[in-house]
Design a protein around this motif. Sequence first.
Motif, mmCIF file in Angstrom:
data_model
loop_
_atom_site.group_PDB
_atom_site.id
_atom_site.type_symbol
_atom_site.label_atom_id
_atom_site.label_comp_id
_atom_site.label_asym_id
_atom_site.label_seq_id
_atom_site.Cartn_x
_atom_site.Cartn_y
_atom_site.Cartn_z
ATOM 1 N N HIS A 15 -46.463 -26.071 -113.491
ATOM 2 C CA HIS A 15 -45.252 -26.835 -113.778
ATOM 3 C C HIS A 15 -44.235 -25.913 -114.442
ATOM 4 O O HIS A 15 -44.581 -25.116 -115.304
ATOM 5 N N LEU A 16 -42.999 -26.022 -114.026
ATOM 6 C CA LEU A 16 -41.913 -25.199 -114.540
ATOM 7 C C LEU A 16 -41.097 -25.980 -115.567
ATOM 8 O O LEU A 16 -41.079 -27.216 -115.547
ATOM 9 N N ASN A 17 -40.405 -25.262 -116.435
ATOM 10 C CA ASN A 17 -39.445 -25.921 -117.326
ATOM 11 C C ASN A 17 -38.338 -26.506 -116.465
ATOM 12 O O ASN A 17 -38.025 -25.988 -115.405
ATOM 13 N N GLY A 18 -37.748 -27.576 -116.919
ATOM 14 C CA GLY A 18 -36.647 -28.172 -116.176
ATOM 15 C C GLY A 18 -37.101 -29.190 -115.150
ATOM 16 O O GLY A 18 -36.394 -29.484 -114.199
ATOM 17 N N GLU A 19 -38.316 -29.715 -115.321
ATOM 18 C CA GLU A 19 -38.812 -30.835 -114.509
ATOM 19 C C GLU A 19 -39.064 -30.490 -113.047
ATOM 20 O O GLU A 19 -38.840 -31.303 -112.160
ATOM 21 N N TYR A 20 -39.522 -29.266 -112.787
ATOM 22 C CA TYR A 20 -39.902 -28.864 -111.440
ATOM 23 C C TYR A 20 -41.357 -28.444 -111.419
ATOM 24 O O TYR A 20 -41.927 -28.068 -112.450
ATOM 25 N N THR A 21 -41.965 -28.514 -110.246
ATOM 26 C CA THR A 21 -43.346 -28.102 -110.051
ATOM 27 C C THR A 21 -43.383 -27.071 -108.928
ATOM 28 O O THR A 21 -42.771 -27.265 -107.887
ATOM 29 N N LYS A 22 -44.099 -25.972 -109.170
ATOM 30 C CA LYS A 22 -44.268 -24.919 -108.158
ATOM 31 C C LYS A 22 -45.497 -25.278 -107.338
ATOM 32 O O LYS A 22 -46.583 -25.476 -107.871
ATOM 33 N N VAL A 23 -45.311 -25.396 -106.011
ATOM 34 C CA VAL A 23 -46.429 -25.695 -105.116
ATOM 35 C C VAL A 23 -46.581 -24.574 -104.092
ATOM 36 O O VAL A 23 -45.618 -23.887 -103.744
ATOM 37 N N LEU A 24 -47.798 -24.393 -103.636
ATOM 38 C CA LEU A 24 -48.118 -23.396 -102.626
ATOM 39 C C LEU A 24 -48.150 -24.067 -101.266
ATOM 40 O O LEU A 24 -48.811 -25.096 -101.087
ATOM 41 N N LEU A 25 -47.421 -23.513 -100.312
ATOM 42 C CA LEU A 25 -47.469 -24.011 -98.934
ATOM 43 C C LEU A 25 -48.756 -23.477 -98.317
ATOM 44 O O LEU A 25 -48.907 -22.274 -98.125
ATOM 45 N N TYR A 37 -40.517 -20.033 -94.839
ATOM 46 C CA TYR A 37 -41.338 -18.843 -94.724
ATOM 47 C C TYR A 37 -41.795 -18.328 -96.077
ATOM 48 O O TYR A 37 -42.645 -17.468 -96.156
ATOM 49 N N GLU A 38 -41.236 -18.846 -97.151
ATOM 50 C CA GLU A 38 -41.709 -18.500 -98.485
ATOM 51 C C GLU A 38 -43.033 -19.217 -98.735
ATOM 52 O O GLU A 38 -43.200 -20.362 -98.326
ATOM 53 N N PRO A 39 -43.970 -18.569 -99.410
ATOM 54 C CA PRO A 39 -45.273 -19.209 -99.624
ATOM 55 C C PRO A 39 -45.269 -20.300 -100.692
ATOM 56 O O PRO A 39 -46.224 -21.051 -100.803
ATOM 57 N N THR A 40 -44.193 -20.380 -101.498
ATOM 58 C CA THR A 40 -44.130 -21.399 -102.541
ATOM 59 C C THR A 40 -42.817 -22.159 -102.449
ATOM 60 O O THR A 40 -41.857 -21.708 -101.836
ATOM 61 N N LEU A 41 -42.813 -23.299 -103.104
ATOM 62 C CA LEU A 41 -41.636 -24.156 -103.121
ATOM 63 C C LEU A 41 -41.581 -24.845 -104.476
ATOM 64 O O LEU A 41 -42.616 -25.246 -105.016
ATOM 65 N N ASP A 42 -40.401 -24.972 -105.055
ATOM 66 C CA ASP A 42 -40.208 -25.714 -106.300
ATOM 67 C C ASP A 42 -39.734 -27.110 -105.921
ATOM 68 O O ASP A 42 -38.705 -27.253 -105.277
ATOM 69 N N ILE A 43 -40.505 -28.111 -106.324
ATOM 70 C CA ILE A 43 -40.101 -29.481 -106.026
ATOM 71 C C ILE A 43 -39.927 -30.263 -107.320
ATOM 72 O O ILE A 43 -40.525 -29.938 -108.343
ATOM 73 N N PHE A 50 -48.092 -39.540 -110.475
ATOM 74 C CA PHE A 50 -48.800 -38.988 -111.629
ATOM 75 C C PHE A 50 -50.182 -38.448 -111.283
ATOM 76 O O PHE A 50 -50.573 -37.383 -111.752
ATOM 77 N N HIS A 51 -50.931 -39.156 -110.452
ATOM 78 C CA HIS A 51 -52.305 -38.731 -110.162
ATOM 79 C C HIS A 51 -52.368 -37.481 -109.281
ATOM 80 O O HIS A 51 -53.433 -36.881 -109.135
ATOM 81 N N LEU A 52 -51.230 -37.059 -108.719
ATOM 82 C CA LEU A 52 -51.194 -35.847 -107.897
ATOM 83 C C LEU A 52 -50.546 -34.668 -108.635
ATOM 84 O O LEU A 52 -50.391 -33.594 -108.054
ATOM 85 N N ARG A 53 -50.215 -34.831 -109.909
ATOM 86 C CA ARG A 53 -49.548 -33.768 -110.671
ATOM 87 C C ARG A 53 -50.473 -32.727 -111.295
ATOM 88 O O ARG A 53 -50.016 -31.626 -111.589
ATOM 89 N N PRO A 54 -51.769 -33.004 -111.518
ATOM 90 C CA PRO A 54 -52.616 -31.978 -112.138
ATOM 91 C C PRO A 54 -52.671 -30.692 -111.307
ATOM 92 O O PRO A 54 -52.561 -30.724 -110.075
ATOM 93 N N LEU A 55 -52.839 -29.564 -112.002
ATOM 94 C CA LEU A 55 -52.936 -28.277 -111.330
ATOM 95 C C LEU A 55 -54.075 -28.311 -110.322
ATOM 96 O O LEU A 55 -55.141 -28.850 -110.585
ATOM 97 N N GLY A 56 -53.824 -27.766 -109.143
ATOM 98 C CA GLY A 56 -54.828 -27.730 -108.087
ATOM 99 C C GLY A 56 -54.798 -28.925 -107.157
ATOM 100 O O GLY A 56 -55.459 -28.914 -106.117
ATOM 101 N N SER A 57 -54.042 -29.968 -107.507
ATOM 102 C CA SER A 57 -53.957 -31.145 -106.638
ATOM 103 C C SER A 57 -53.353 -30.755 -105.296
ATOM 104 O O SER A 57 -52.492 -29.884 -105.221
ATOM 105 N N ARG A 58 -53.814 -31.427 -104.248
ATOM 106 C CA ARG A 58 -53.304 -31.169 -102.898
ATOM 107 C C ARG A 58 -52.700 -32.453 -102.357
ATOM 108 O O ARG A 58 -53.232 -33.540 -102.569
ATOM 109 N N PHE A 59 -51.580 -32.298 -101.643
ATOM 110 C CA PHE A 59 -50.945 -33.441 -101.001
ATOM 111 C C PHE A 59 -50.028 -32.935 -99.903
ATOM 112 O O PHE A 59 -49.826 -31.729 -99.747
#
Length: 82
Positions: A15-25, A37-43, A50-59
């Motif tokens: 999780h990033l400051n400023g209410e964003y989450t870094k996810v891996l494509l 084409y970038e391997p990550t995305l800030d959403i 809430f139940h999908l926010r823990p580190l390692g969660s997949r969706f």
Amino acid sequence: MRDPIVPEPVRVLFHLNGEYTKVLLERRLNPEYAIYYEPTLDITTAIIPFHLRPLGSRFMVTLISYDPCDLMEAKIEEIDGS
């Protein structure tokens, strides 16, 4: 012509400051199938249930609109078995 928007499997990295989450494509090794084409995305964290926010969660993320200067509009879906 716009590229078709397809669901993309992602995994929460951190999780990033400023209410964003870094996810891996997860399809980053096959970029012709990835949304970007970038391997990550800030959403925006607020769009992730809430139940999908823990580190390692997949969706699945389907981007409806994405503008780095604006809020992201996306559909979030659970991956079966996660």
